[in-house]
Design an enzyme around this catalytic site. Structure first.
Site, PDB file in Angstrom:
ATOM      1  N   GLU A 108      -3.929  24.863   4.404  1.00 11.09           N
ATOM      2  CA  GLU A 108      -4.556  25.675   3.361  1.00 11.09           C
ATOM      3  C   GLU A 108      -5.715  26.491   3.915  1.00 11.09           C
ATOM      4  O   GLU A 108      -5.899  27.665   3.566  1.00 11.09           O
ATOM      5  CB  GLU A 108      -5.064  24.803   2.212  1.00 11.09           C
ATOM      6  CG  GLU A 108      -4.024  23.892   1.588  1.00 11.09           C
ATOM      7  CD  GLU A 108      -4.001  22.518   2.235  1.00 11.09           C
ATOM      8  OE1 GLU A 108      -3.898  22.436   3.475  1.00 11.09           O
ATOM      9  OE2 GLU A 108      -4.085  21.515   1.503  1.00 11.09           O
TER      10      GLU A 108
ATOM     11  N   CYS B  23      -9.980  20.325   1.800  1.00 11.43           N
ATOM     12  CA  CYS B  23      -9.347  21.624   1.543  1.00 11.43           C
ATOM     13  C   CYS B  23      -9.622  22.093   0.118  1.00 11.43           C
ATOM     14  O   CYS B  23      -9.707  23.299  -0.149  1.00 11.43           O
ATOM     15  CB  CYS B  23      -7.842  21.531   1.781  1.00 11.43           C
ATOM     16  SG  CYS B  23      -7.403  21.213   3.500  1.00 11.43           S
TER      17      CYS B  23
ATOM     18  N   ASP C  28      18.553   1.574  33.433  1.00  6.71           N
ATOM     19  CA  ASP C  28      18.496   3.043  33.482  1.00  6.71           C
ATOM     20  C   ASP C  28      17.217   3.585  34.102  1.00  6.71           C
ATOM     21  O   ASP C  28      17.172   4.739  34.518  1.00  6.71           O
ATOM     22  CB  ASP C  28      18.629   3.625  32.073  1.00  6.71           C
ATOM     23  CG  ASP C  28      19.994   3.359  31.465  1.00  6.71           C
ATOM     24  OD1 ASP C  28      20.907   2.929  32.199  1.00  6.71           O
ATOM     25  OD2 ASP C  28      20.153   3.575  30.245  1.00  6.71           O
TER      26      ASP C  28
ATOM     27  N   TRP D  81      25.398   9.882  31.878  1.00  7.55           N
ATOM     28  CA  TRP D  81      25.407  10.900  30.837  1.00  7.55           C
ATOM     29  C   TRP D  81      26.781  11.019  30.188  1.00  7.55           C
ATOM     30  O   TRP D  81      27.779  11.216  30.871  1.00  7.55           O
ATOM     31  CB  TRP D  81      24.975  12.251  31.412  1.00  7.55           C
ATOM     32  CG  TRP D  81      23.594  12.241  31.975  1.00  7.55           C
ATOM     33  CD1 TRP D  81      23.231  12.387  33.283  1.00  7.55           C
ATOM     34  CD2 TRP D  81      22.380  12.043  31.252  1.00  7.55           C
ATOM     35  NE1 TRP D  81      21.872  12.295  33.424  1.00  7.55           N
ATOM     36  CE2 TRP D  81      21.324  12.083  32.196  1.00  7.55           C
ATOM     37  CE3 TRP D  81      22.081  11.830  29.916  1.00  7.55           C
ATOM     38  CZ2 TRP D  81      19.992  11.919  31.829  1.00  7.55           C
ATOM     39  CZ3 TRP D  81      20.743  11.664  29.546  1.00  7.55           C
ATOM     40  CH2 TRP D  81      19.729  11.717  30.497  1.00  7.55           C
TER      41      TRP D  81
ATOM     42  N   ARG E 107      22.257  -3.758  21.734  1.00  4.02           N
ATOM     43  CA  ARG E 107      21.592  -4.930  21.151  1.00  4.02           C
ATOM     44  C   ARG E 107      20.348  -4.529  20.373  1.00  4.02           C
ATOM     45  O   ARG E 107      20.133  -4.974  19.247  1.00  4.02           O
ATOM     46  CB  ARG E 107      21.225  -5.920  22.254  1.00  4.02           C
ATOM     47  CG  ARG E 107      20.579  -7.196  21.728  1.00  4.02           C
ATOM     48  CD  ARG E 107      20.272  -8.142  22.885  1.00  4.02           C
ATOM     49  NE  ARG E 107      19.588  -9.338  22.420  1.00  4.02           N
ATOM     50  CZ  ARG E 107      19.131 -10.288  23.232  1.00  4.02           C
ATOM     51  NH1 ARG E 107      19.314 -10.180  24.546  1.00  4.02           N
ATOM     52  NH2 ARG E 107      18.501 -11.341  22.743  1.00  4.02           N
TER      53      ARG E 107
ATOM     54  N   LEU F   5      19.546  -1.464  19.170  1.00  8.31           N
ATOM     55  CA  LEU F   5      19.934  -0.623  18.037  1.00  8.31           C
ATOM     56  C   LEU F   5      20.542  -1.453  16.906  1.00  8.31           C
ATOM     57  O   LEU F   5      20.219  -1.271  15.731  1.00  8.31           O
ATOM     58  CB  LEU F   5      20.927   0.439  18.501  1.00  8.31           C
ATOM     59  CG  LEU F   5      20.346   1.563  19.370  1.00  8.31           C
ATOM     60  CD1 LEU F   5      21.442   2.230  20.187  1.00  8.31           C
ATOM     61  CD2 LEU F   5      19.630   2.588  18.506  1.00  8.31           C
TER      62      LEU F   5
ATOM     63  N   HIS G  31      -6.630  22.448   8.463  1.00  2.13           N
ATOM     64  CA  HIS G  31      -5.416  22.147   7.718  1.00  2.13           C
ATOM     65  C   HIS G  31      -4.734  23.455   7.300  1.00  2.13           C
ATOM     66  O   HIS G  31      -5.303  24.544   7.415  1.00  2.13           O
ATOM     67  CB  HIS G  31      -5.741  21.292   6.497  1.00  2.13           C
ATOM     68  CG  HIS G  31      -6.208  19.909   6.846  1.00  2.13           C
ATOM     69  ND1 HIS G  31      -6.421  18.932   5.909  1.00  2.13           N
ATOM     70  CD2 HIS G  31      -6.506  19.340   8.048  1.00  2.13           C
ATOM     71  CE1 HIS G  31      -6.821  17.821   6.502  1.00  2.13           C
ATOM     72  NE2 HIS G  31      -6.895  18.052   7.795  1.00  2.13           N
TER      73      HIS G  31
END
Length: 336
Positions: free
Chosen positions: A53, A87, A206, A176, A281, A283, A51
């Site tokens: 720390e 830690c 696509d 694009w 649709r 989204l 980690h």
């Protein structure tokens, strides 16, 4: 900016270097300060490694200085055994007298116990240094543990006249709307998030790979909504470049709102962050259910005249950026 905030700002800079490689651990940054000088610094290693720390302490050349030093860290040090020892134990062993923490770890395995352990040992602990900035950096980890779902980023590109795609296409590949620089930025984002989601129609139209091929880093886990599991393995999304999770009617009830159900499935899969890159649709489903945290919307220097309308998003805060001719708006969900 105060002295303590300056050191915490450096912790945040370091923490960004681990994004995308530390999951399910958060990407934490840490510095060790002695006599107003940074003598050690580190960030979270890829999962299974040390980690932040630990890396910061280990980087200090003269360990005798630690007993008079201060440790700064963006997130509360862990106090339990996982892949690595706590830690807090190393901090206590080196008798570091002062620890400055950005924000509390809301993981139920920690959630204040690291702070309490340090205080019990006699350490002076200060919490809340650049707290908002630290919470923002750790938004994926905190959302996952606090809201029991992934942190959700919606992403799409639209034409200058507000279309996300043409109505008809000659080939099964993306059209694009943005420049190469914007596309490379999108691939960078993919390396930073754990998963990416599209719907069935996006795969059919696509045939995307959904990888980070234009930027060095980890490919995200691919998630596809395929109600009746009719997509063949011939599509790129099922290639060997990354894991793919299919969400079908075996997992959720498509007669009810699906975004919350999808998030429940992904939470069980320990997915902490998700990019939604589907069509309008898909989204709009997340938007309508209010289930998103950010939306990153490109507007390219292209006119389609006609096509599939882009999603509608409102009631949000956003800022603008320009990438050559492209415009990028980054929305924040003001209801979160």
């Amino acid at each position: 900016m105060t002295k303590d905030e300056t050191y915490m700002q450096r912790c945040l800079q370091l923490a960004k270097l681990g994004l995308g490689s530390t999951r399910p651990n958060p990407s934490v940054g840490s510095v060790v300060v002695h006599n107003n000088m940074i003598i050690g610094e580190g960030y979270t290693s890829p999962y299974g490694g040390s980690h932040a720390e630990i890396n910061a302490i280990n980087s200090v050349a003269d360990k005798s200085l630690l007993k008079d030093a201060s440790l700064y860290v963006t997130l509360e040090p862990c106090s339990h055994y996982g892949k690595t020892p706590p830690c807090t134990d190393l901090i206590i062993r080196h008798k570091i007298p002062n620890v400055f923490i950005g924000t509390i770890d809301s993981n139920e395995k920690v959630s204040g116990t690291g702070i309490e352990k340090l205080k019990t040992s006699g350490c002076n602990v200060s919490v809340g240094i650049l707290e908002n900035e630290c919470k923002s950096h750790h938004k994926r980890f905190l959302t996952f543990h606090n809201q029991k779902r992934p942190y959700i980023i919606l992403k799409w590109a639209e034409s200058r006249d507000g279309f996300i795609a043409p109505l008809l296409k000659d080939q099964k590949k993306p059209v694009w709307l943005t420049n190469n620089h914007s596309r490379q930025l999108v691939h960078k984002w993919r390396t930073e998030e754990q998963a990416i989601l599209v719907g069935t129609n996006t795969v059919k139209l696509d045939n995307p790979s959904l990888t980070a091929r234009d930027y060095k880093g980890h490919n995200p886990i691919r998630v596809v909504i395929d109600r009746q599991k009719k997509l063949s393995n011939a599509y790129h999304i099922f290639n060997e470049l990354s894991e793919t999770i299919t969400i079908s009617e075996d997992h959720i009830d498509f007669n009810k709102p699906i975004a919350h159900q999808i998030c429940s499935v992904l939470h069980k899969e320990n997915i902490q962050s998700l990019i939604v890159e589907g069509g309008t649709r898909t989204l709009q489903t997340f938007i309508d259910e209010g289930l998103w945290d950010e939306a990153r919307v490109f507007t390219g220097d292209v006119f389609l005249t006609n096509g599939v309308k882009a999603p509608k998003i409102s009631g949000t805060r956003y800022h603008k950026e320009q990438i050559l001719q492209d415009h990028l708006r980054v929305f924040q969900n003001s209801n979160r």
